[in-house]
Design a protein around this motif. Structure first.
Motif, PDB file in Angstrom:
ATOM      1  N   UNK A  61     -19.097 -41.150   2.465  1.00 20.53           N
ATOM      2  CA  UNK A  61     -17.743 -41.635   2.183  1.00 20.53           C
ATOM      3  C   UNK A  61     -16.670 -40.797   2.858  1.00 20.53           C
ATOM      4  N   UNK A  62     -16.989 -39.586   3.286  1.00 19.63           N
ATOM      5  CA  UNK A  62     -16.009 -38.753   3.995  1.00 19.63           C
ATOM      6  C   UNK A  62     -16.111 -38.903   5.508  1.00 19.63           C
ATOM      7  N   UNK A  63     -16.973 -39.820   5.983  1.00 22.42           N
ATOM      8  CA  UNK A  63     -17.104 -40.057   7.422  1.00 22.42           C
ATOM      9  C   UNK A  63     -18.198 -39.266   8.099  1.00 22.42           C
ATOM     10  N   UNK A  64     -18.861 -38.367   7.367  1.00 23.28           N
ATOM     11  CA  UNK A  64     -19.962 -37.612   7.961  1.00 23.28           C
ATOM     12  C   UNK A  64     -21.220 -38.486   8.001  1.00 23.28           C
ATOM     13  N   UNK A  65     -22.217 -38.045   8.768  1.00 18.91           N
ATOM     14  CA  UNK A  65     -23.413 -38.854   8.981  1.00 18.91           C
ATOM     15  C   UNK A  65     -24.639 -38.236   8.332  1.00 18.91           C
ATOM     16  N   UNK A  66     -25.478 -39.094   7.786  1.00 22.19           N
ATOM     17  CA  UNK A  66     -26.751 -38.690   7.202  1.00 22.19           C
ATOM     18  C   UNK A  66     -27.874 -38.953   8.208  1.00 22.19           C
ATOM     19  N   UNK A  67     -28.962 -38.212   8.075  1.00 20.89           N
ATOM     20  CA  UNK A  67     -30.091 -38.369   8.983  1.00 20.89           C
ATOM     21  C   UNK A  67     -30.726 -39.750   8.846  1.00 20.89           C
ATOM     22  N   UNK A  68     -31.396 -40.206   9.901  1.00 21.29           N
ATOM     23  CA  UNK A  68     -32.047 -41.509   9.872  1.00 21.29           C
ATOM     24  C   UNK A  68     -33.527 -41.374  10.220  1.00 21.29           C
ATOM     25  N   UNK A  69     -34.274 -42.449   9.991  1.00 20.80           N
ATOM     26  CA  UNK A  69     -35.703 -42.472  10.300  1.00 20.80           C
ATOM     27  C   UNK A  69     -35.939 -43.246  11.596  1.00 20.80           C
ATOM     28  N   UNK A  70     -36.968 -42.826  12.342  1.00 18.96           N
ATOM     29  CA  UNK A  70     -37.373 -43.578  13.538  1.00 18.96           C
ATOM     30  C   UNK A  70     -36.553 -43.303  14.768  1.00 18.96           C
ATOM     31  N   UNK A  71     -35.946 -42.112  14.880  1.00 19.97           N
ATOM     32  CA  UNK A  71     -35.091 -41.810  16.030  1.00 19.97           C
ATOM     33  C   UNK A  71     -35.860 -41.862  17.349  1.00 19.97           C
ATOM     34  N   UNK A  72     -37.102 -41.379  17.349  1.00 19.98           N
ATOM     35  CA  UNK A  72     -37.873 -41.359  18.599  1.00 19.98           C
ATOM     36  C   UNK A  72     -38.223 -42.766  19.093  1.00 19.98           C
ATOM     37  N   UNK A  73     -38.808 -43.659  18.255  1.00 22.31           N
ATOM     38  CA  UNK A  73     -39.044 -45.024  18.734  1.00 22.31           C
ATOM     39  C   UNK A  73     -37.767 -45.728  19.206  1.00 22.31           C
ATOM     40  N   UNK A  74     -36.647 -45.473  18.524  1.00 20.39           N
ATOM     41  CA  UNK A  74     -35.373 -46.084  18.913  1.00 20.39           C
ATOM     42  C   UNK A  74     -34.957 -45.608  20.301  1.00 20.39           C
ATOM     43  N   UNK A  75     -35.099 -44.298  20.543  1.00 22.52           N
ATOM     44  CA  UNK A  75     -34.723 -43.737  21.841  1.00 22.52           C
ATOM     45  C   UNK A  75     -35.621 -44.271  22.958  1.00 22.52           C
ATOM     46  N   UNK A  76     -36.920 -44.391  22.671  1.00 28.91           N
ATOM     47  CA  UNK A  76     -37.856 -44.909  23.672  1.00 28.91           C
ATOM     48  C   UNK A  76     -37.492 -46.348  24.057  1.00 28.91           C
ATOM     49  N   UNK A  77     -37.153 -47.173  23.059  1.00 32.35           N
ATOM     50  CA  UNK A  77     -36.783 -48.555  23.336  1.00 32.35           C
ATOM     51  C   UNK A  77     -35.452 -48.631  24.084  1.00 32.35           C
ATOM     52  N   UNK A  78     -34.504 -47.759  23.754  1.00 28.34           N
ATOM     53  CA  UNK A  78     -33.216 -47.731  24.456  1.00 28.34           C
ATOM     54  C   UNK A  78     -33.414 -47.426  25.939  1.00 28.34           C
ATOM     55  N   UNK A  79     -34.327 -46.493  26.219  1.00 27.72           N
ATOM     56  CA  UNK A  79     -34.632 -46.160  27.618  1.00 27.72           C
ATOM     57  C   UNK A  79     -35.264 -47.363  28.326  1.00 27.72           C
ATOM     58  N   UNK A  80     -36.180 -48.047  27.652  1.00 21.78           N
ATOM     59  CA  UNK A  80     -36.849 -49.213  28.251  1.00 21.78           C
ATOM     60  C   UNK A  80     -35.850 -50.307  28.612  1.00 21.78           C
ATOM     61  N   UNK A  81     -34.836 -50.505  27.761  1.00 21.69           N
ATOM     62  CA  UNK A  81     -33.904 -51.614  27.966  1.00 21.69           C
ATOM     63  C   UNK A  81     -32.703 -51.228  28.815  1.00 21.69           C
ATOM     64  N   UNK A  82     -32.703 -50.010  29.340  1.00 21.16           N
ATOM     65  CA  UNK A  82     -31.690 -49.621  30.314  1.00 21.16           C
ATOM     66  C   UNK A  82     -30.355 -49.195  29.754  1.00 21.16           C
ATOM     67  N   UNK A  83     -30.302 -48.824  28.472  1.00 22.91           N
ATOM     68  CA  UNK A  83     -29.049 -48.303  27.926  1.00 22.91           C
ATOM     69  C   UNK A  83     -28.747 -46.929  28.516  1.00 22.91           C
TER      70      UNK A  83
END
Length: 512
Positions: free
Chosen positions: A110-132
């Motif tokens: 609620x103060x604008x800070x961020x909490x950790x998430x799950x699956x960061x590595x698979x997300x990054x791998x897919x982002x690289x595949x799709x050319x982001x």
């Protein structure tokens, strides 16, 4: 105004890019479509409070948000940041030009800070595949995502940093790591070492063979004989993981949020030891929204089941197919996910409910009938998938009181690595066989040929010790591993002789 931003959804250990379309029009209302779950629907409250607390606001107009593909269920709170950026861009509170170049994920406080998430590595791998161009996510996950080369990874602590970045007011520092340095940093640091073990030379030899060939093993002995202590030291003699194995293992642990914040790439083989009260779903994976179970968390490592007969029979039986196929497929009405589960099973058990052998000198000895009934809790098909059965006896006082230390794990590991290299060269032309325990019947016939003396010895032993027919292939696999440790191209009679010793539970009348 219509704008698009991009997030990601994780199914199994693979990610799918989610397009978040935000349209702001005349009227009042907040409409979120695209099959979101409750956590995603609740995001409007978190986003509104977070924006108000950093000096921005949720537009007082009609906001329509579509999360495409619309037939794919969106789960979890990690879309907060994606939705917030889309709303800010669509309402011209930030410049929308750069938002399309990044995958943006993170849960808002609620103060604008961020909490950790799950699956960061698979997300990054897919982002690289799709050319982001890059990925923007909580700072706690940045190191994990930075394993992917050729992708800019920005780790941020709060949404204010991101708004300033998109408006061109500040620059973000990308997270970079040296994968090779990260991988090799603590690869030889082991918490447990075989040099701590007093006596038990025969059991250490047995575990060395198991490690060299990737064989499943069961340790049978009374309480205090050292079964658990020995099992915990097994990972210290397994060959180091390759980069590819480390990535596979990290992806699985990333999906369940078990990767440590300060450590991007897992370079040690996992050792999982679930309690015997575990459910079958927790062991193999599953649930309403499937998650990996303990056997997948043990991928490329060791699954240790202490007090095997205490596990529910249904729990043990669901392991039979993963032990054979080395993967788990979980099917639901609308989708199917597959998790890898190539692990070494190490089990330990007492030979009877009291914990002691049929020994009249013991104050708690059990009758042969009680012992047989206790051992009967483990099914034959499961035992059929365990190559090595070994009896563990208590260590006598004179061994416990010795000052000299035993052979170190590092020394044993060198022999294991050499044997594994022999097997890698042997199976170089096969895709699914990497070490002896994985050999098919056809490969056993090809690589485990016996001379006449060895055949006669095996025949004699099977008749004299009443070994079951199912022990035949297991003995050949284990003897092939023993020959590899001895750097012998052919299986010799002494290798067969030693392998026969490791089939205790196949002997009829073992309890007599």
């Amino acid at each position: 105004m219509l704008t698009k931003v991009f997030g990601s959804a994780v199914f199994g250990i693979e990610a799918t890019t989610i397009t978040v379309e935000v349209n702001i029009d005349k009227g009042i209302g907040y409409h979120l479509v695209g099959l979101p779950d409750n956590a995603v629907r609740e995001s409007s409250y978190r986003i509104s409070a977070a924006l108000n607390n950093i000096g921005y606001k949720l537009p007082g107009k009609k906001i329509t948000i579509n999360m495409a593909p619309a037939d794919l269920r969106k789960e979890g709170s990690a879309y907060d940041l994606t939705l917030a950026v889309g709303i800010l861009a669509a309402s011209n509170q930030i410049k929308p030009e750069l938002t399309k170049e990044y995958i943006i994920m993170g849960e808002l406080s609620l103060d604008g800070s961020l909490q950790t998430l799950k699956g960061a590595l698979p997300i990054a791998i897919q982002a690289k595949k799709e050319g982001f161009k890059g990925i923007i996510l909580p700072k706690q996950n940045a190191k994990e995502a930075a394993i992917v080369e050729g992708l800019i990874v920005y780790g941020i602590e709060n949404i204010t940093e991101l708004i300033s970045f998109f408006d061109g007011k500040t620059k973000l520092s990308p997270m970079t790591i040296n994968i090779e340095e990260e991988f090799n940093k603590t690869i030889d640091n082991t918490e447990f070492d075989f040099s701590d073990v007093k006596g038990q030379e025969s059991i250490k030899r047995c575990l060395e063979i198991a490690a060299a060939g990737g064989h499943n093993v069961i340790l049978i002995g009374p309480p205090g004989s050292g079964k658990t202590m020995l099992a915990k030291r097994l990972p210290s003699i397994l060959p180091p993981m390759t980069i590819q194995e480390a990535l596979e293992t990290t992806k699985i642990h990333s999906v369940v949020g078990k990767v440590k914040d300060n450590f991007g790439l897992m370079n040690k083989r996992p050792f999982r030891s679930p309690h015997h009260t575990i459910s079958d779903v927790a062991l193999v994976g599953g649930g309403q929204y499937p998650q990996p179970g303990e056997i997948s968390m043990s991928h490329n490592g060791v699954l240790f089941l202490d007090e095997l007969p205490e596990f529910k029979r249904s729990v043990l039986e669901v392991m039979r197919q993963p032990l054979e196929d080395r993967e788990v497929t979980i099917s639901r009405a609308k989708f199917t996910v597959t998790y890898p589960s190539s692990f070494m099973l190490v089990a330990s058990m007492n030979p009877s409910p009291s914990g002691f052998f049929n020994n009249p000198d013991s104050p708690m000895s059990s009758s042969p009938h009680e012992m047989q009934r206790y051992l009967g809790k483990i099914s034959g098909p499961l035992l059929d998938r365990i190559d090595i059965h070994v009896e563990v006896t208590p260590v006598p006082f004179n061994k416990l009181s010795e000052e000299r230390t035993g052979e170190s794990s590092k020394t044993i590991r060198l022999r294991v690595i050499a044997a594994r290299k022999t097997q890698t060269d042997r199976f170089i032309d096969t895709d699914y066989t990497h070490y002896n325990a994985q050999m098919t019947v056809k490969q056993i016939r090809s690589y485990c040929a016996l001379d006449s003396n060895s055949k006669e010895m095996l025949k004699s032993a099977m008749e004299r010790l009443n070994l079951s027919a199912r022990a035949y292939d297991r003995i050949l696999k284990v003897s092939r591993t023993i020959a590899d440790l001895d750097n012998q191209p052919n299986i010799l009679p002494q290798h067969i002789s030693e392998a026969i010793q490791y089939r205790s539970l196949d002997r009829e009348g073992w309890l007599n």
